[in-house]
Scaffold this motif. Structure first.
Motif, PDB file in Angstrom:
ATOM      1  N   VAL A  70       0.838  -1.205   0.000  1.00 26.88           N
ATOM      2  CA  VAL A  70       0.000   0.000   0.000  1.00 26.88           C
ATOM      3  C   VAL A  70       0.874   1.257   0.000  1.00 26.88           C
ATOM      4  O   VAL A  70       0.584   2.246  -0.669  1.00 26.88           O
ATOM      5  N   LYS A  71       1.971   1.180   0.746  1.00 26.35           N
ATOM      6  CA  LYS A  71       2.877   2.343   0.860  1.00 26.35           C
ATOM      7  C   LYS A  71       3.297   2.882  -0.504  1.00 26.35           C
ATOM      8  O   LYS A  71       3.343   4.103  -0.700  1.00 26.35           O
ATOM      9  N   TYR A  72       3.619   1.980  -1.448  1.00 19.42           N
ATOM     10  CA  TYR A  72       4.087   2.460  -2.755  1.00 19.42           C
ATOM     11  C   TYR A  72       3.011   3.266  -3.461  1.00 19.42           C
ATOM     12  O   TYR A  72       3.297   4.241  -4.141  1.00 19.42           O
ATOM     13  N   GLY A  73       1.749   2.865  -3.288  1.00 20.03           N
ATOM     14  CA  GLY A  73       0.671   3.676  -3.844  1.00 20.03           C
ATOM     15  C   GLY A  73       0.636   5.048  -3.193  1.00 20.03           C
ATOM     16  O   GLY A  73       0.503   6.068  -3.868  1.00 20.03           O
ATOM     17  N   LEU A  74       0.800   5.049  -1.884  1.00 17.15           N
ATOM     18  CA  LEU A  74       0.657   6.306  -1.141  1.00 17.15           C
ATOM     19  C   LEU A  74       1.834   7.255  -1.352  1.00 17.15           C
ATOM     20  O   LEU A  74       1.694   8.467  -1.179  1.00 17.15           O
TER      21      LEU A  74
END
Lengths: 369, 369
Positions: free
Chosen positions: A188-192
């Motif tokens: 999820v972090k990479y999206g954020l």
């Protein structure tokens, strides 16, 4: 289907192979990469029991001599004592300079074995076969290796790139559900950070991912690619690589304050809460809209991840304790704090002049019971 | 007179300042290099007693905050346990990423403190202030750092370049004569590798060097320049950098076989005997003329260095023991031995296919009592 992601780092570039049932062909890939090399497998007791024989069989079939060094599972193995043990075992296996260390396990094994490889004979090559989702999407790219000390996490280590990474998504089926979820926090972090369209895709595709569909390999590949882009631009973390720390300053503080007790909190859960706090703090500072905060919190919660400090079991954590750990964090520069903040979904940036007082008052609010 | 030698390594280039009374201005140089940095001095008890106050005074005068970490003198400090102690003390001194470790001492301090700096926070910058002749002409160039293990010398470590080296020849006046001589063996080595005219100059100028004349600074500078040339061409020792190991394969075996007991043999003495053996072995293999062997042996003997295995006090060493240590040496590749041999004075080269049997029979002859 095997996806190849190339991490471009000049003479230290390397491929990541992502797909299902790759463990079975690991020996062939290694034999092609480094003919006649001998291997020392470093792994933990759990991974050894579940998948050790499959890897050894693959190596033997490819004619590769190998030995296995088994360490206890868990974060406590990232210690000076275990480093010395592993280093000594690698030297004792009589590996020569062109031979290979194989880091076969999750983040702990990768960090410890990679660090050990980096210091034996002033640097031996290593192959990483990450067996947790967290390790596949995080430690497989970037070359960060290291151990913990009494004074903090990952304060001792080296930048040491693997020569190849083999990420077999089948292996993830034996992961406890909680650990799989925790690794997903980094996805999820990479999206954020800077890929809002990937976050949209995750919102839509999370059932496929958690059901071990093709989406899982794609999510791993997109994550590796996203991290590789950032790392290639800034290998030693002097600039934009700091973006990868989204959620990590809070997350590390939470891990520190819970004494790295995995019964209470594992790394990915800390990152999940940390990313939520980073969005909430950004909103608190009038940088980020409330809708983005809500989408982040809802998605993490939907997959079963914690999103607030109060969800951590055990004694309540107080703001002063968390601040103490934040101040010790390695991303401190001359008294001002460096945080990754965001201007909205997928619009993270490095703020290097955050006031400790504002963080403190925000944390006081967030740790009220 | 201050001589500056620049070690050219791209973004990791650094200057070596060589001269007398440089300790007094070390603080100024550091303040110019890295304004507002704090320093952790790593030193040993002897150097601390003899020169610690002078360095601290210089740092204080330049407004540099500093703390001192004192380790026991001697090779035994190059251990995992001492590494952990120093790493912990550096972290405990609350140094931030832009701060500096100062390695203030001989080879042991340089190797240990440099290695510690390389792994704290995955790499902190360090300044080297070498206080022995050996450290000034050898470890000041090349970035090799490390510790010993039960299984051998320097088997664990990192390549980590200093950001500046300050070599004060005045400091060498407090060295025991034996240690000064031992360092001189490495000076001679640079002549023997590929600078026959430097060897001629040393033959003529040795009294000036041993009398602390201007020749001493010149000899240090020529040595640093010679090593810098080789290192710049081959930073991580995959090729010609191996030339620097002239005399070292035999030397390390002698050190290993005497249990690193400095009462019997110190590193430079091992190198002196090792270089003599390398010339004798080259002659034995019909590669090198006898006159060169004699000049090398005579010059080393003239300054008081040992040149034969039989000069080592204590139990006689036998060929089989020496071979065991040679086989463990890190310069082994697929069963053939790599030695630095020579075709005559200043004409050394890398021989990577030396037969272990020939070395063994040569050593048997040389260890006959």
């Amino acid at each position: 289907m095997t996806i190849t992601v190339n991490v471009e780092l000049g003479s230290r570039s390397y491929p990541i192979f992502i797909g299902s049932a790759l463990l079975e062909t690991a020996g062939e890939r290694i034999a092609v990469l480094r003919p006649a090399a001998r291997c020392a497998i470093v792994t933990d007791v759990n991974v050894d029991a579940a998948h050790g024989d499959a890897l050894r069989k693959s190596l033997s079939q490819a004619g590769i001599e190998h030995s296995t060094i088994v360490i206890p599972a868990g974060e406590a193995s990232k210690s000076f004592a275990m480093l010395e043990t592993v280093v000594d075992a690698i030297i004792g296996a009589k590996l020569e300079r062109r031979d290979l260390v194989i880091a076969f396990g999750g983040g702990v094994v990768g960090d410890l074995a990679g660090f050990a490889a980096s210091i034996v004979r002033r640097g031996m090559d290593f192959v990483q076969i990450p067996t947790s989702l967290l390790a596949q999407v995080d430690s497989s790219v970037g070359g960060k290796t290291g151990i913990n000390t009494q004074r903090g996490k990952n304060l001792v280590g080296a930048f040491h790139q693997p020569v190849m990474v083999i990420a077999d998504t089948n292996v993830l089926r034996t992961l406890p559900a909680r650990e799989f979820r925790a690794g997903y926090a980094e996805v999820v972090k990479y999206g954020l950070i800077n890929k809002p369209e990937f976050f949209d895709w995750l919102e839509a595709g999370r059932e496929g991912i958690f059901g071990f569909g093709n989406e899982l390999g794609e999510a791993v590949a997109t994550s590796c690619r996203a991290k590789a882009e950032v790392v290639a631009a800034d290998e030693t973390e002097t600039g934009m690589r700091a973006l990868l720390n989204l959620g990590h300053t809070f997350g590390h503080a939470l891990e520190g304050a819970t004494g790295y007790d995995s019964a209470r909190l594992v790394h990915g859960e800390g990152v999940s809460i940390g990313m939520t706090l980073a969005h909430e703090f950004s909103n608190h500072m009038n940088l980020c809209d409330a809708d983005s905060v809500i989408r982040v919190r809802d998605h993490l919660r939907a997959v079963g991840l914690p999103v607030s400090v109060s969800e951590i079991p055990g004694n309540p954590l107080d703001a002063a304790t968390l601040m103490k750990f934040i101040a010790q964090d390695k991303k401190v520069s001359r008294g001002r704090l460096t945080f990754i903040l965001t201007k909205g979904l997928g619009q993270s940036y490095i703020a290097d002049d955050v006031s400790p007082e504002k963080v403190m008052s925000f944390l006081e609010e967030k740790t009220l019971k």
